[in-house]
Design an enzyme around this catalytic site. Structure first.
Site, PDB file in Angstrom:
ATOM      1  N   CYS A   1      12.222   0.057 -28.287  1.00 13.78           N
ATOM      2  CA  CYS A   1      11.044   0.880 -27.993  1.00 13.78           C
ATOM      3  C   CYS A   1      10.255   1.188 -29.259  1.00 13.78           C
ATOM      4  O   CYS A   1      10.819   1.263 -30.342  1.00 13.78           O
ATOM      5  CB  CYS A   1      11.482   2.200 -27.390  1.00 13.78           C
ATOM      6  SG  CYS A   1      12.551   2.040 -25.976  1.00 13.78           S
TER       7      CYS A   1
ATOM      8  N   ARG B   1       9.156  -5.905 -31.597  1.00 14.61           N
ATOM      9  CA  ARG B   1      10.472  -5.272 -31.458  1.00 14.61           C
ATOM     10  C   ARG B   1      11.086  -5.495 -30.085  1.00 14.61           C
ATOM     11  O   ARG B   1      12.276  -5.255 -29.901  1.00 14.61           O
ATOM     12  CB  ARG B   1      10.348  -3.772 -31.724  1.00 14.61           C
ATOM     13  CG  ARG B   1       9.884  -3.465 -33.123  1.00 14.61           C
ATOM     14  CD  ARG B   1       9.588  -2.003 -33.277  1.00 14.61           C
ATOM     15  NE  ARG B   1      10.814  -1.218 -33.291  1.00 14.61           N
ATOM     16  CZ  ARG B   1      11.418  -0.827 -34.395  1.00 14.61           C
ATOM     17  NH1 ARG B   1      10.939  -1.158 -35.554  1.00 14.61           N
ATOM     18  NH2 ARG B   1      12.512  -0.109 -34.335  1.00 14.61           N
TER      19      ARG B   1
ATOM     20  N   TRP C   1      11.586  -0.306 -23.809  1.00 15.16           N
ATOM     21  CA  TRP C   1      12.596  -1.328 -23.512  1.00 15.16           C
ATOM     22  C   TRP C   1      13.609  -0.618 -22.629  1.00 15.16           C
ATOM     23  O   TRP C   1      14.334   0.274 -23.086  1.00 15.16           O
ATOM     24  CB  TRP C   1      13.227  -1.809 -24.811  1.00 15.16           C
ATOM     25  CG  TRP C   1      14.089  -3.017 -24.694  1.00 15.16           C
ATOM     26  CD1 TRP C   1      13.682  -4.313 -24.719  1.00 15.16           C
ATOM     27  CD2 TRP C   1      15.510  -3.057 -24.596  1.00 15.16           C
ATOM     28  NE1 TRP C   1      14.760  -5.153 -24.629  1.00 15.16           N
ATOM     29  CE2 TRP C   1      15.897  -4.409 -24.549  1.00 15.16           C
ATOM     30  CE3 TRP C   1      16.502  -2.077 -24.531  1.00 15.16           C
ATOM     31  CZ2 TRP C   1      17.224  -4.815 -24.445  1.00 15.16           C
ATOM     32  CZ3 TRP C   1      17.821  -2.469 -24.427  1.00 15.16           C
ATOM     33  CH2 TRP C   1      18.175  -3.829 -24.384  1.00 15.16           C
TER      34      TRP C   1
ATOM     35  N   ASN D   1      12.245   7.407 -28.306  1.00 15.68           N
ATOM     36  CA  ASN D   1      13.148   6.267 -28.534  1.00 15.68           C
ATOM     37  C   ASN D   1      14.563   6.817 -28.608  1.00 15.68           C
ATOM     38  O   ASN D   1      14.772   7.878 -29.187  1.00 15.68           O
ATOM     39  CB  ASN D   1      12.851   5.586 -29.871  1.00 15.68           C
ATOM     40  CG  ASN D   1      11.563   4.795 -29.847  1.00 15.68           C
ATOM     41  OD1 ASN D   1      10.908   4.705 -28.804  1.00 15.68           O
ATOM     42  ND2 ASN D   1      11.196   4.233 -30.985  1.00 15.68           N
ATOM     43  N   GLY D   2      15.522   6.070 -28.077  1.00 18.36           N
ATOM     44  CA  GLY D   2      16.910   6.533 -28.121  1.00 18.36           C
ATOM     45  C   GLY D   2      17.406   6.838 -26.719  1.00 18.36           C
ATOM     46  O   GLY D   2      16.779   6.441 -25.727  1.00 18.36           O
TER      47      GLY D   2
ATOM     48  N   GLU E   1      25.430 -19.470 -35.976  1.00 17.01           N
ATOM     49  CA  GLU E   1      24.041 -19.014 -36.077  1.00 17.01           C
ATOM     50  C   GLU E   1      23.098 -19.995 -35.370  1.00 17.01           C
ATOM     51  O   GLU E   1      22.148 -19.593 -34.694  1.00 17.01           O
ATOM     52  CB  GLU E   1      23.676 -18.824 -37.563  1.00 17.01           C
ATOM     53  CG  GLU E   1      22.232 -18.486 -37.857  1.00 17.01           C
ATOM     54  CD  GLU E   1      21.724 -17.201 -37.195  1.00 17.01           C
ATOM     55  OE1 GLU E   1      22.524 -16.422 -36.669  1.00 17.01           O
ATOM     56  OE2 GLU E   1      20.497 -17.017 -37.184  1.00 17.01           O
TER      57      GLU E   1
ATOM     58  N   LYS F   1      20.671 -19.008 -32.286  1.00 18.42           N
ATOM     59  CA  LYS F   1      19.219 -19.252 -32.268  1.00 18.42           C
ATOM     60  C   LYS F   1      18.830 -19.978 -30.981  1.00 18.42           C
ATOM     61  O   LYS F   1      17.861 -19.639 -30.336  1.00 18.42           O
ATOM     62  CB  LYS F   1      18.769 -20.107 -33.456  1.00 18.42           C
ATOM     63  CG  LYS F   1      18.643 -19.472 -34.798  1.00 18.42           C
ATOM     64  CD  LYS F   1      17.550 -18.459 -34.959  1.00 18.42           C
ATOM     65  CE  LYS F   1      17.977 -17.084 -34.570  1.00 18.42           C
ATOM     66  NZ  LYS F   1      18.732 -16.266 -35.405  1.00 18.42           N
TER      67      LYS F   1
ATOM     68  N   GLU G   1      19.101 -17.663 -27.950  1.00 20.03           N
ATOM     69  CA  GLU G   1      18.119 -16.571 -27.993  1.00 20.03           C
ATOM     70  C   GLU G   1      16.743 -17.026 -27.516  1.00 20.03           C
ATOM     71  O   GLU G   1      16.105 -16.335 -26.740  1.00 20.03           O
ATOM     72  CB  GLU G   1      17.945 -16.056 -29.435  1.00 20.03           C
ATOM     73  CG  GLU G   1      18.977 -15.066 -29.888  1.00 20.03           C
ATOM     74  CD  GLU G   1      18.754 -14.627 -31.333  1.00 20.03           C
ATOM     75  OE1 GLU G   1      18.824 -13.435 -31.592  1.00 20.03           O
ATOM     76  OE2 GLU G   1      18.514 -15.491 -32.209  1.00 20.03           O
TER      77      GLU G   1
ATOM     78  N   HIS H   1      41.671 -27.404 -28.750  1.00 19.35           N
ATOM     79  CA  HIS H   1      42.294 -26.256 -28.101  1.00 19.35           C
ATOM     80  C   HIS H   1      41.421 -25.695 -26.984  1.00 19.35           C
ATOM     81  O   HIS H   1      41.489 -24.504 -26.688  1.00 19.35           O
ATOM     82  CB  HIS H   1      42.605 -25.180 -29.153  1.00 19.35           C
ATOM     83  CG  HIS H   1      43.513 -25.667 -30.222  1.00 19.35           C
ATOM     84  ND1 HIS H   1      44.838 -25.977 -29.979  1.00 19.35           N
ATOM     85  CD2 HIS H   1      43.293 -25.960 -31.525  1.00 19.35           C
ATOM     86  CE1 HIS H   1      45.399 -26.412 -31.107  1.00 19.35           C
ATOM     87  NE2 HIS H   1      44.475 -26.420 -32.056  1.00 19.35           N
TER      88      HIS H   1
ATOM     89  N   LYS I   1      14.043  -6.655 -31.299  1.00 16.87           N
ATOM     90  CA  LYS I   1      14.176  -6.965 -32.721  1.00 16.87           C
ATOM     91  C   LYS I   1      15.089  -5.973 -33.421  1.00 16.87           C
ATOM     92  O   LYS I   1      15.928  -6.339 -34.225  1.00 16.87           O
ATOM     93  CB  LYS I   1      12.785  -6.931 -33.355  1.00 16.87           C
ATOM     94  CG  LYS I   1      12.759  -7.220 -34.841  1.00 16.87           C
ATOM     95  CD  LYS I   1      12.944  -8.689 -35.088  1.00 16.87           C
ATOM     96  CE  LYS I   1      13.085  -9.044 -36.539  1.00 16.87           C
ATOM     97  NZ  LYS I   1      13.812 -10.318 -36.692  1.00 16.87           N
TER      98      LYS I   1
END
Ligand code: G6P
Length: 610
Positions: free
Chosen positions: A2, A27, A75, A100-101, A483, A487, A490, A506, A605
């Site tokens: 947010c 964000r 968000w 926010n929060g 990573e 990517k 995402e 395995h 973000k």
């Protein structure tokens, strides 16, 4: 996550608020809204599900000017993505709030407020803030007193801004667990959750501290700390470029940020790499004394930053001679862990505001770590302010949700930490010099690696219709494979898993067929021959492979194996160089799939809530 923007001025603040929201879009959010108070004391609210562009159109259509206003990108956490749940939230058309929060005790608060006659029009936790403040105003408190008293009722996290129709030309803001920054203008003042939002109107900022409540009018900012005492906070001049939010001609921020990597690594190295022996200058006052004594390093981070920590472990143990463990912040903070003697806590974070990483740092302080160092990209962020030592990566503002340049500068920072600790633990001067030479060639090597873009763009065609993929690497390239997989998932939404290639037998071998591309990270290091055996294991099961390989690794392309040649680099810097083509791969696959590259669905973000 947010975003918050607020302004109190003599002029109409609508443009400032909407531009601020646009700058916070990166964000991640799902709805947006604005509330404006005009000179006649009218309070008007407009909210929209979807992009800020939609909100802007609605404001142009139905809006009214206002000289005091608050705005928000939401968000969703509590309550679905609907207009009713979008901020600002009102209490009886008098009090307006953005937040926010998470207010964790919102259920009992809601019950009690409902029984007092307050009507809820949303499913959010935030609406309780509006009503609690309103109830305090009804008890005869000023807006400032009302907010000060209201926050004592909340548990959880908040960065919140409140305006009152009966007391215009004023905002009261409160911070606990969610960052807020006050922007200082001339005869006008602002507030935001991120200084980026306010760069078009000011460069002078006050970063609020935990527990602060502040009253902001056009000409005054009065701050009270968590014990209610009036305090002065430092005014900081921002060094972030005003146009950090521009795409500079690139189609996406992510692509721009991928291409910025040689320059930002150069910035991060500048004046530092030749000054490695001056540890206090690099990491902060007293660093030399601490790094000298370090026996163990505990690295804590989330997401991409966690992968930087995973990579660094290989370097710290091999070259700095210090034992190292790496853990995801959300795990670390909720388990009982053992603190080794003379243990240094290292947090890594692009934003410096990730809720779990911050909570882990606070916990570590209680647990008795010798000291806490943060590797961070945002000066003045909570992690920087609350850590004993800090190394700032100089990646500049990173806007794309999927982290790229922040990651490679974090790795660069870790190389410098490795050398700085290594010198106290008998790192041979010859090895040190070899590593320094390798680091200095990094920007050039990355430029060469960017030269693979055309080849990768063509290859991406073959991925776009796949649903699953497997990334393999060994040693320090294993976290780079992780990573690469992160990517891809995402931004292209293709399921991607990463394995240390020694683990193939395995389990993951069972998945191999021509529908599951296997991406192999294969520099020319001491594990190359072992990796080649793993490649044969995949080939024998009909797998299609894409091998990112050193030119000297002698892989040959054929029907089932595509080789993407990466310039030769030293083992120690190879993880950084190999990251770049993997970033390009996910970018070009996402382009073909037509996803929202810079703001992928459901992601944020800066994750400022748990
Ligand atoms: C979010 C972002 C990731 C980032 C992670 C940790 O998930 O989308 O790109 O790696 O948070 O963020 P930090 O700011 O602490 O590095």
């Amino acid at each position: 996550m947010c975003g918050i923007v607020g302004a109190v001025a003599e002029r109409n603040v609508v443009e400032i608020l909407l531009e601020g929201l646009k700058r916070l879009e990166y964000r991640g959010y799902d709805s947006a809204g604005v509330a404006l108070l005009n000179d006649e004391g009218d309070l008007k609210r407009i909210r929209e599900v979807g992009k800020v562009r939609k909100l802007t159109e609605a404001v142009e259509r139905d809006g009214a000017p206002g000289s005091t206003g608050i705005a928000h990108t939401r968000w969703a956490t509590h309550g679905g993505v609907t207009e009713e749940n979008a901020h600002p939230h009102f209490s009886s058309e008098r009090v307006a709030v953005v937040h926010n929060g998470i207010i964790e005790n919102y259920v009992p608060l809601r019950k009690s407020l409902s029984s007092q006659g307050y009507t809820f029009t949303s499913d959010t936790d935030t609406e309780t803030i509006a009503h609690v403040v309103h109830s305090m105003l009804d008890n005869g408190n000023s807006l400032l007193e009302a907010v000060k008293k209201a926050v004592t009722h909340f548990t959880g996290a908040y960065g919140t801004v409140v305006i009152d129709k009966a007391d215009p030309d004023k905002m009261v803001v409160a911070r606990s667990g969610s960052p807020l920054v006050i922007g200082l203008g001339l005869g006008e003042n602002f507030v935001a959750s991120d200084q980026l939002a306010l760069l078009p109107v000011t460069r002078r900022f006050i970063f609020l501290e935990e527990g602060d409540v502040a009253e902001v009018t056009r000409r005054t900012v009065t701050i009270y700390d968590k014990s209610g005492e009036r305090v002065e906070r430092e005014v900081v001049e921002s060094t972030i470029e005003h146009d950090a939010g521009d795409k500079a001609g690139y189609r996406h921020y992510m692509l721009k940020e991928i291409y910025e990597q040689p320059a930002v690594i150069r910035n991060t190295l500048q004046d530092r790499i030749d000054n490695l022996h001056n540890v206090d200058t690099l990491f902060g006052h007293g660093a030399e004394n601490i790094l000298k004594q370090v026996n163990h390093i505990q690295i804590i981070a989330c997401g991409t930053s966690y992968h930087a920590g995973m990579t660094a472990r290989y370097w710290l143990e091999e070259y700095a001679g210090v034992s190292c463990s790496v853990e995801i912040a959300s795990e670390f903070r909720y388990r009982k862990s053992v603190v080794h003697e003379n243990s240094l806590l290292v947090t890594i974070s692009q934003s410096g505001e990730t809720a779990d990483t911050l909570a882990a740092l606070r916990l570590a302080k209680e647990l008795g770590y010798m000291s806490a160092l943060t590797i961070c990209n945002v000066p003045g962020s909570s992690l920087v302010r609350e850590s004993d030592l800090a190394f700032m990566t100089l990646a500049g503002a990173e806007i794309g949700v999927a982290s790229t340049k922040a990651f490679t500068t974090q790795l660069t920072a870790f190389l410098m930490l490795t050398l700085s600790i290594g010198k106290f633990n008998g790192l041979h001067e010859e090895t040190e010099q070899k590593i320094i030479r390798a680091i200095k060639t990094l920007p050039g090597k990355i430029e060469e690696a960017l030269g693979t873009a055309g080849v990768i763009e063509n290859l991406a065609e073959e991925f776009a219709d796949k649903h699953h993929s497997l990334f393999l690497g060994r040693g320090a390239q294993y976290p780079i494979a992780m990573e690469g997989a992160l990517k891809l998932k995402e931004i292209s939404y293709i399921h991607a898993e990463a394995y240390a290639s020694g683990e193939l037998k395995h389990g993951p071998l069972a998945l191999i067929d021509e529908e599951m591309p296997v991406i192999v990270v294969a520099p020319n290091d001491e594990l190359l021959e072992k990796l080649k055996s793993n490649v044969e294991e995949v080939r024998a099961r009909g797998g299609i492979m894409y091998v990112f390989a050193d030119v000297d690794a002698h892989f040959e392309s054929d029907d089932t194996l595509r080789v993407i040649n990466i310039p030769h680099c030293e083992d120690i810097t190879a993880p950084i160089v190999y990251t770049v083509p993997l970033q390009l791969l996910s970018y070009y696959v996402a382009l073909i799939k037509g996803t929202d590259v810079d703001q992928p669905r459901n992601l944020a973000k800066s994750v400022t809530v748990e």
